[in-house]
Scaffold this motif. Structure first.
Motif, mmCIF file in Angstrom:
data_model
loop_
_atom_site.group_PDB
_atom_site.id
_atom_site.type_symbol
_atom_site.label_atom_id
_atom_site.label_comp_id
_atom_site.label_asym_id
_atom_site.label_seq_id
_atom_site.Cartn_x
_atom_site.Cartn_y
_atom_site.Cartn_z
ATOM 1 N N UNK A 1 0.836 -1.197 0.000
ATOM 2 C CA UNK A 1 0.000 0.000 0.000
ATOM 3 C C UNK A 1 0.874 1.252 0.000
ATOM 4 N N UNK A 2 0.312 2.330 -0.536
ATOM 5 C CA UNK A 2 0.998 3.623 -0.552
ATOM 6 C C UNK A 2 -0.063 4.716 -0.522
ATOM 7 N N UNK A 3 0.222 5.810 0.175
ATOM 8 C CA UNK A 3 -0.708 6.940 0.225
ATOM 9 C C UNK A 3 -0.536 7.803 -1.015
ATOM 10 N N UNK A 4 -1.655 8.130 -1.684
ATOM 11 C CA UNK A 4 -1.634 9.002 -2.856
ATOM 12 C C UNK A 4 -2.820 9.946 -2.804
ATOM 13 N N UNK A 5 -2.598 11.206 -3.163
ATOM 14 C CA UNK A 5 -3.717 12.140 -3.279
ATOM 15 C C UNK A 5 -4.578 11.724 -4.470
ATOM 16 N N UNK A 6 -5.755 12.316 -4.590
ATOM 17 C CA UNK A 6 -6.669 11.912 -5.653
ATOM 18 C C UNK A 6 -6.071 12.040 -7.037
ATOM 19 N N UNK A 7 -5.395 13.166 -7.294
ATOM 20 C CA UNK A 7 -4.821 13.374 -8.625
ATOM 21 C C UNK A 7 -3.765 12.323 -8.937
ATOM 22 N N UNK A 8 -2.839 12.095 -8.015
ATOM 23 C CA UNK A 8 -1.757 11.167 -8.301
ATOM 24 C C UNK A 8 -2.218 9.708 -8.255
ATOM 25 N N UNK A 9 -3.298 9.440 -7.544
ATOM 26 C CA UNK A 9 -3.882 8.101 -7.591
ATOM 27 C C UNK A 9 -4.381 7.803 -9.001
ATOM 28 N N UNK A 10 -5.122 8.767 -9.565
ATOM 29 C CA UNK A 10 -5.601 8.594 -10.939
ATOM 30 C C UNK A 10 -4.436 8.542 -11.928
#
Length: 416
Positions: free
Chosen positions: A367-376
């Motif tokens: 798992x890794x934390x990503x903001x919405x933009x970078x997740x997409x």
């Protein structure tokens, strides 16, 4: 252009090492004027380049959420400052070319150009393009005498000079334009200091300013004759009271599946003995006294960490990614892990490195934390992510962006 800029860079570098103390006063003043004019001309070049970068969509191509965020990472600007440059670059590109030329000639500063651009837009909307051209010409002349603040004041009555027949009718239009600018320019910047403190800067629009004063003023009065706090200190403490009152409500939206909350990491045994500092999930540390005070009104979740701070195990309050596993991710990543992103953990999603649909497990090592933009962006680009040898995420860019494909890490959330 690169060759010319390199030559200019060499020339300026030579001036940096020149002995200004040896100049006669007349030459000293002339050199100051020349350097100031050169600064304006370079600003015109910078704006033209920013406009082209923005128009091409370079920022999103390289993984940033917008041009302002890309400029912050590339040029070390604040996001509000970057947005102001983008807005001015767009206005100069699509508006009156005389303003752009005056800036390129070194006759205007960036702030003066911004004032003239705003005023010209208001005049054009009210009295037409011809009146706007006259206003630009007049304000450009005045710019040799007046600073941006005074120039904006003069601009409020510019129609008296360029279109007197419509001046009265345009007063309301000018006020409306000022209100739109206030809405556009509203911002609040939170700048972390090296010692864990936070510097607040910004501009509130009229309505928000009224709401803020209504909330904070009742809490800023001295608590008694022995209250030695300064007015600024009382306002600071009042803001803290407002935040505490707000966090006690149940109306704030959730962040990452959890209620709005403060997360502190500390040593439990040392906490009970009032000996342990604590680390906030946003990075700064707290004194043992502050940790003890906050622990009075908190739920305590145990977590086991290795000597290097890597999360090994975490107590369970809820299942899957929204409970203890998410807290473990926050302890490890401390925010969006994508290189160059400063989004805090409460704005982030938990991403499966090896996708769940492909058999990936829901675990800290996947798992890794990503903001919405970078997740997409990660799902729809050639970027890849993996954990490094120390258990922290690193991202490999596509070959077209970096032929060597060297892994990159996020440095905004580092604590050391």
């Amino acid at each position: 252009m690169l060759k010319e800029l390199a030559q200019a860079d060499d020339a300026i570098a030579a001036c940096v090492d020149a002995a200004a103390w040896a100049l006669p006063e007349h030459d000293l003043i002339a050199a100051l004027d020349a350097a100031h004019r050169l600064q304006h001309r370079l600003a015109a070049v910078t704006l033209a380049l920013i406009r082209e970068v923005d128009g091409r969509g370079t920022a999103r191509t390289q993984g940033a959420s917008c041009t302002a965020v890309w400029l912050r990472e590339r040029l070390r600007l604040t996001v509000p400052a970057a947005r102001r440059l983008i807005d001015l670059a767009t206005a100069l590109d699509t508006g009156n070319p005389a303003i752009r030329q005056a800036l390129a000639d070194g006759h205007l500063s960036l702030d003066q150009a911004r004032v003239i651009t705003d005023t010209a837009a208001t005049v054009q909307a009210t009295a037409g393009a011809q009146a706007a051209d006259k206003a630009v010409s007049l304000l450009t002349d005045w710019a040799t005498q007046f600073d941006p603040t005074h120039l904006r004041k003069l601009g409020t009555r510019i129609l008296d000079h360029v279109a007197p027949d419509t001046a009265d009718a345009a007063t309301q239009a000018a006020l409306d334009a000022e209100a739109r600018r206030a809405t556009r320019d509203r911002h609040l910047t939170l700048s972390e200091q090296t010692d864990g403190r936070l510097r607040l800067t910004g501009t509130l629009d009229t309505e928000t300013a009224a709401l803020f004063r209504a909330a904070i003023d009742p809490l800023t009065a001295p608590s008694g004759p022995d209250d030695t706090r300064s007015p600024g200190q009382r306002r600071h403490d009042a803001l803290a009271d407002i935040c505490r009152l707000t966090l006690r409500t149940t109306e704030l939206p959730e962040h990452g599946g959890d209620p709005a909350q403060i997360v502190i990491t500390t040593n439990y045994d040392a906490l009970t003995q009032q000996l342990s500092n604590g680390a906030l999930d946003t990075g700064p540390s707290l004194t043992p006294k502050a940790v003890r005070r906050l622990a009075c009104d908190a739920s305590i979740l145990p977590a086991v960490l290795s000597g290097t701070g890597q999360v090994l195990d975490v107590g369970r309050q809820r299942r899957l990614i929204t409970g203890p596993l998410r807290r473990a991710l926050v302890l490890r990543d401390r925010g969006c892990a994508f290189p160059g992103c400063d989004r805090p953990p409460r704005w982030c999603h938990a991403h499966h490195i090896h996708h769940w649909a492909d058999g990936g497990t829901t675990s800290l090592t996947n798992a890794v934390l990503l903001c919405g933009h970078h997740h997409r962006h990660l799902h729809h680009s050639d970027w890849t992510v993996q954990l490094g040898s120390d258990g922290h995420p690193e991202f490999t860019p596509p070959a077209w962006l970096d032929p060597e494909q060297l892994p990159r890490r996020n440095h905004y959330h580092r604590r050391t």
